[in-house]
Scaffold this active site. Structure first.
Site, PDB file in Angstrom:
ATOM      1  N   HIS A 180      22.276  81.969  28.399  1.00  0.00           N
ATOM      2  CA  HIS A 180      22.827  83.154  27.718  1.00  0.00           C
ATOM      3  C   HIS A 180      23.429  84.093  28.766  1.00  0.00           C
ATOM      4  O   HIS A 180      22.889  84.223  29.868  1.00  0.00           O
ATOM      5  CB  HIS A 180      21.723  83.864  26.932  1.00  0.00           C
ATOM      6  CG  HIS A 180      22.269  84.910  26.008  1.00  0.00           C
ATOM      7  ND1 HIS A 180      22.641  86.147  26.458  1.00  0.00           N
ATOM      8  CD2 HIS A 180      22.555  84.873  24.690  1.00  0.00           C
ATOM      9  CE1 HIS A 180      23.115  86.850  25.434  1.00  0.00           C
ATOM     10  NE2 HIS A 180      23.072  86.094  24.349  1.00  0.00           N
TER      11      HIS A 180
ATOM     12  N   GLU B 159      30.414  81.982  23.691  1.00  0.00           N
ATOM     13  CA  GLU B 159      30.169  83.414  23.544  1.00  0.00           C
ATOM     14  C   GLU B 159      30.924  84.164  24.640  1.00  0.00           C
ATOM     15  O   GLU B 159      30.397  84.324  25.751  1.00  0.00           O
ATOM     16  CB  GLU B 159      28.670  83.718  23.682  1.00  0.00           C
ATOM     17  CG  GLU B 159      27.797  83.029  22.668  1.00  0.00           C
ATOM     18  CD  GLU B 159      26.503  83.790  22.436  1.00  0.00           C
ATOM     19  OE1 GLU B 159      26.254  84.164  21.295  1.00  0.00           O
ATOM     20  OE2 GLU B 159      25.769  84.054  23.399  1.00  0.00           O
TER      21      GLU B 159
HETATM   22  C1  PEP Z   1      24.186  87.081  21.547  1.00  0.00           C
HETATM   23  O1  PEP Z   1      23.416  87.778  22.188  1.00  0.00           O
HETATM   24  O2  PEP Z   1      24.099  85.852  21.592  1.00  0.00           O
HETATM   25  C2  PEP Z   1      25.189  87.759  20.744  1.00  0.00           C
HETATM   26  C3  PEP Z   1      26.151  87.053  20.228  1.00  0.00           C
HETATM   27  O3  PEP Z   1      25.046  89.124  20.596  1.00  0.00           O
HETATM   28  P1  PEP Z   1      25.798  90.083  19.560  1.00  0.00           P
HETATM   29  O4  PEP Z   1      25.860  89.344  18.235  1.00  0.00           O
HETATM   30  O5  PEP Z   1      24.962  91.294  19.496  1.00  0.00           O
HETATM   31  O6  PEP Z   1      27.180  90.319  20.105  1.00  0.00           O
END
Ligand code: PEP
Length: 242
Positions: A90, A159
């Site tokens: 992450h 992400e």
């Molecule tokens: C995450 O921490 O994986 C994430 C996508 O956070 P957020 O949805 O708060 O942007």
């Protein structure tokens, strides 16, 4: 479509129990859905025990140690508690805890060898995006994948770091282009049969207002959702929207 809730460090054990109690009260919204929940480590046991009414639910760890056992005060082995899934790589771990690709590779191997589903998070920073280095970054982050996949179901969560917790969401076209790049990368590494089993998630500021539109992206199999997944009403709306 799979909904994965990353509760980060937002909900303590009593908040998590309260959340799950709400889920039980409104269980018709959740019973037949593919839901993964990643509570704080200390709440995993309670969340597991209190979600037995959901036969399909997957409960996992937000991270695991790079070691399986040893003198690592405060760290949590992938075998510390029985879980169905684990997140590794992450961006908060990469940035705040300075986790290198080398360390993440060891965590990835531990997860892949010990739990049913492993989510590897990858994504570029704003600076990398602005310098057109997105694909180089992703290639580097994907380079830790093992040559063979045996036990665990692999999920790659794209992400973009600039989207996490910021309210900034890339266009569907942008996400789709990146997911296609990831698919091409995986196709070079694994057989068609293995590639068909790997899932691709998007994560970054997903909420109850944008999830329906985001779910139109052809190559997305699910979402990894942080802060919005910690609010019960939002969680319910998002799950009902996909
Ligand atoms: C995450 O921490 O994986 C994430 C996508 O956070 P957020 O949805 O708060 O942007």
């Amino acid at each position: 479509m799979i909904f994965a809730a990353n509760w980060k460090m937002y909900l303590n054990e009593s908040d998590s129990n309260e959340f799950v109690k709400q889920m039980h009260l409104e269980k018709e919204n959740f019973v037949d859905k593919d839901i993964m929940i990643f509570p704080s480590f200390s709440s995993i046991r309670s969340v597991k025990d209190n979600t037995l009414f959901l036969p399909k639910i997957v409960i996992g760890m937000q991270d695991c140690s790079h070691e399986i056992t040893g003198a690592l005060t405060g760290d949590n082995s992938i075998n510390a508690i029985e879980v169905d899934a684990c997140i590794v790589g992450h961006s908060e771990r990469r940035k705040i805890f300075n986790e290198s690709n080398e360390i993440i590779k060891r965590k990835l191997d531990n997860a892949l060898n010990n739990v049913a589903s492993t989510i590897l998070c990858i994504g570029e920073t704003k600076e990398e995006k602005d310098k057109n280095e997105t694909f180089n970054t992703l290639e580097n982050q994907l380079s830790i994948l093992p040559k063979e996949l045996h036990k665990s179901q692999l999920i790659i969560a794209y992400e973009p770091v600039w989207s996490i917790g910021t309210g900034l969401v890339p266009s569907n076209e942008y996400i789709s282009e990146v997911l296609s790049y990831i698919k091409r990368y995986l196709n070079e590494l694994y057989s068609d049969e293995i590639c068909d089993k790997i899932l691709l998630f998007y994560g970054g500021s997903v909420d109850e207002n944008n999830i329906k539109e985001l779910s139109k992206i052809g190559n997305v199999n699910g979402f990894l959702v942080g802060s919005a997944s910690c609010k019960f009403e939002k969680f319910k709306k998002m799950i009902n929207a996909i």
